[in-house]
Design a protein around this motif. Sequence first.
Motif: not given
Length: 172
Positions: A21-25, A27-40
Motif C-alpha cells: 500500500g505504501k509502495y502504491k502511494e 508510485q501514484i505520487q511519482c506518476d503525479e509528479y511526472e504528469i505535472q512536469a510534462e504539463e509544465s
Amino acid sequence: MTEEKEPYKVKNDSELNWVLGKYKEHQIQCDEYEIQAEESRKAIEEKYNAELYEIEMRRLKLQAEEQKEMDYFKGLAEQYYLTLETKSPKKTINGSVRFSKKENVSYDDNLLSELKEKGFGKFITAKTKTTESVDKKALKAFVKDGGQLVSEDGEIVEGFKFDKTEEFTVKV
C-alpha cells in the motif's frame, strides 16, 4: 549509549499488504509528479514556440523592409552604371558595382538515359565499370549559349538547359 534500530522486516501477509500500500502511494505520487512536469514542459514549450514565432516573423518583416531599400539603391546604382561608356567594374570607397555573367544550368534525373538513347555517348563518362555519369562540363562547353541539345534527327534532348545571363551585382 544509543540503541541501533533494526531494519523493518515483513513478517506476515498483513504487513506485506501494508508495505505494498505504501509502495502504491509513492508510485501514484511519482506518476503525479511526472504528469505535472510534462504539463509544465508543454506550457513552457508552447510559450517558447510562440515567442520564437514572433521573433521570426519580426525578423522576416524587418529583412523584407531592408531588402526593399537595398533593391531601391541597387536600382539607382544600376541606372547610373548603364549610363557609363565602359562597362568595367566601378569601385568606390563603399563598394563596387558590375555586371557579372551568370550561367544557368539545369539537369534532369533522366538526362543520362536520354543521352544514351539519342546517341550522345561523348557526353557520358564511366565512373567505374558499372556506373556512368553525364560529363556536364563537356556538355556545357558543347551547347554554349544555344541553351538546348539537339540530336542529329532534330530532336531536342530534354533534361538539359543552359543559358548565360548578365546580372548586376553590388559588393560592399
